[in-house]
Write an enzyme that holds these catalytic residues in place. Structure first.
Site, mmCIF file in Angstrom:
data_model
loop_
_atom_site.group_PDB
_atom_site.id
_atom_site.type_symbol
_atom_site.label_atom_id
_atom_site.label_comp_id
_atom_site.label_asym_id
_atom_site.label_seq_id
_atom_site.Cartn_x
_atom_site.Cartn_y
_atom_site.Cartn_z
ATOM 1 C CG ASP A 177 -1.872 -1.042 1.319
ATOM 2 O OD1 ASP A 177 -2.239 -1.539 0.235
ATOM 3 O OD2 ASP A 177 -2.289 -1.416 2.437
ATOM 4 C CG ASP A 205 -4.470 14.247 8.536
ATOM 5 O OD1 ASP A 205 -4.055 13.409 7.708
ATOM 6 O OD2 ASP A 205 -4.617 15.449 8.279
ATOM 7 C CD GLU A 230 -10.137 18.865 11.132
ATOM 8 O OE1 GLU A 230 -9.262 18.156 11.629
ATOM 9 O OE2 GLU A 230 -9.940 20.011 10.697
ATOM 10 C CD GLU A 231 -9.083 13.933 8.906
ATOM 11 O OE1 GLU A 231 -9.046 13.793 7.673
ATOM 12 O OE2 GLU A 231 -8.438 14.819 9.502
ATOM 13 C CG LEU A 252 -2.783 13.830 14.263
ATOM 14 C CD1 LEU A 252 -2.707 13.240 15.658
ATOM 15 C CD2 LEU A 252 -2.041 12.934 13.296
ATOM 16 C CG ASP A 253 -6.192 20.645 16.292
ATOM 17 O OD1 ASP A 253 -6.929 21.029 15.373
ATOM 18 O OD2 ASP A 253 -5.577 21.417 17.039
ATOM 19 C CG ASP A 259 -9.217 17.760 14.991
ATOM 20 O OD1 ASP A 259 -8.706 16.910 14.234
ATOM 21 O OD2 ASP A 259 -8.969 18.978 14.904
ATOM 22 C CD GLU A 305 -10.414 22.544 15.504
ATOM 23 O OE1 GLU A 305 -9.244 22.286 15.183
ATOM 24 O OE2 GLU A 305 -11.064 23.467 14.963
HETATM 25 P P1 AFP Z 1 -4.450 22.084 11.020
HETATM 26 O O1 AFP Z 1 -4.863 20.786 11.674
HETATM 27 O O2 AFP Z 1 -4.998 22.259 9.654
HETATM 28 O O3 AFP Z 1 -2.978 22.324 11.127
HETATM 29 O O4 AFP Z 1 -5.181 23.261 11.853
HETATM 30 C C1 AFP Z 1 -4.826 23.464 13.156
HETATM 31 C C2 AFP Z 1 -5.779 24.445 13.815
HETATM 32 O O5 AFP Z 1 -7.113 24.010 13.701
HETATM 33 C C3 AFP Z 1 -5.423 24.639 15.285
HETATM 34 O O6 AFP Z 1 -4.792 23.552 15.879
HETATM 35 C C4 AFP Z 1 -4.508 25.829 15.260
HETATM 36 O O7 AFP Z 1 -4.499 26.562 16.438
HETATM 37 C C5 AFP Z 1 -5.032 26.634 14.118
HETATM 38 O O8 AFP Z 1 -5.675 25.709 13.234
HETATM 39 C C6 AFP Z 1 -3.936 27.302 13.399
HETATM 40 O O9 AFP Z 1 -4.464 28.047 12.364
HETATM 41 P P2 AFP Z 1 -3.613 29.170 11.630
HETATM 42 O O10 AFP Z 1 -2.526 28.451 10.879
HETATM 43 O O11 AFP Z 1 -4.598 29.828 10.721
HETATM 44 O O12 AFP Z 1 -3.084 30.097 12.669
#
Ligand code: AFP
Length: 341
Positions: A82, A88, A111-112, A132-133, A130, A289
């Site tokens: 694979d 994420d 979120e996914e 993997l934030d 979420d 979130e």
């Molecule tokens: P990603 O998961 O797309 O990296 O987004 C992370 C997030 O939701 C959060 O964890 C951050 O605080 C925020 O976005 C950062 O956003 P900016 O890059 O617009 O500051």
């Protein structure tokens, strides 16, 4: 004589690091505190254990993220041939699978996924996650996190899931938490009776209670905001940032919500993601979130609003609803609000 030497040795071994008590495991803590929960049937406890287990697997993948790239560069593939999946997506699969297996969850909002995932009609809980934030931080070895909210379904188990089960206000959460994959991995959660933090001990494969009864300082000196976007902030937000500078506050912004929130909870501070020209309603998602972190903030003595309204009181109209987010030390959030952001 021999006897007293042995005794002295024993005492010194007992007081050494290797003989230190390993403390409370997450499992034991969940079990001991199960009665605090008003529907103490054990299912919520099992659900929390399922989340903890999935987080250990994700932690393993996160720690291998750099190696996966190296292996990819060498042209290797997994045994099935694979292509490597994005972390994420993998995290989403891990959490969904763990929660589906447990049977306690009837629906999962992630979120996914565009829509909610129907898991088991017999389950009593709805989970928003979420997986993997802060995932844009993976490639550069910076802390990332998992955020989760747990609700009790409104309709009877065994019947098809309805919108009223899913679209609940944050104030109806029965538990919420996050996992921080940082310099160490931590799981922090609340069931509405304070906030407790557990640190992962990889060699034992267990989370141990490391931060009992977490309290967020009422005041702080850290402000966390993506100032690069300040041209599109409201005058109120810009004035508040100016105020922070006049007060000689420290700016800290990781771009991983969990990591920024966690640091501010321990040290005192405020995290702000306001409305911007690009995201008129803010960027962050209410359901998976902000609600969880707002619940944890309040349980730790902090505060969370959208600049005006308490986050936990905002009506949820759609799964991926966005909101502006002001969260952290109580007095700092009040002060920010006084600038009418
Ligand atoms: P990603 O998961 O797309 O990296 O987004 C992370 C997030 O939701 C959060 O964890 C951050 O605080 C925020 O976005 C950062 O956003 P900016 O890059 O617009 O500051």
């Amino acid at each position: 004589m021999q006897r007293s030497i042995n005794k002295a040795n024993a005492t010194s071994i007992e007081s050494s690091r290797i003989a230190q008590s390993i403390g409370f495991t997450l499992d034991r803590f969940i079990k001991n505190n199960q009665d605090q929960f008003q529907y103490a049937s054990g299912e919520l406890s099992q659900l929390l254990r399922d989340i903890a287990l999935a987080s250990k697997v994700v932690n393993r993948e996160v720690n291998k993220a750099g190696l996966i790239d190296i292996m990819g560069a060498l042209g290797s593939q997994n045994t099935a041939g694979d292509n490597q999946q994005k972390l994420d997506v993998l995290a989403n699969i891990r959490f969904t699978r763990a929660l589906a297996k447990g049977g306690e969850v009837c629906a999962l909002v992630s979120e996914e996924s565009e829509s909610f995932v129907d898991l088991s009609n017999d389950g009593k809980y709805v989970i928003a996650i979420d997986p993997l934030d802060g995932s844009s931080n993976i490639d550069v070895n910076v802390s990332i996190g998992t955020i989760f909210s747990i609700y009790r379904r409104k309709t009877s188990p065994g019947t098809p899931i309805q919108h009223i089960d899913i679209l609940q206000k944050g104030s109806e959460q029965v538990a919420a938490g996050y996992v921080l994959y940082g310099s160490s991995t931590m799981l922090v959660y609340t069931t509405g009776h304070g906030v407790n933090g557990f640190t992962y001990e990889p060699s034992l494969g267990e989370y141990f209670l490391s931060h009992p009864n977490l309290n967020m300082p009422d005041d702080g000196k850290i402000y966390s905001i993506n100032e690069g976007l300040s041209d599109s902030f409201s005058n109120g937000v810009r004035s508040y940032i100016q105020y922070c500078k006049q007060q000689r506050y420290t700016a800290r912004y990781i771009g991983s919500l969990v990591a920024d929130f966690h640091r501010n909870m321990l040290k005192g501070g405020i995290y702000i993601y306001p409305a911007t020209a690009k995201d008129a309603n803010g960027k962050l998602r209410l359901m998976y979130e902000c609600n969880a972190l707002a619940f944890i903030a309040e349980q730790a003595g902090g505060k969370a609003t959208d600049g005006k309204v308490r986050i936990l009181d905002i009506e949820l109209k759609e799964l991926h609803q966005r909101t502006a987010f002001f969260v952290g030390s109580k007095n700092m959030v009040d002060q920010a609000q006084s600038f009418k952001p």
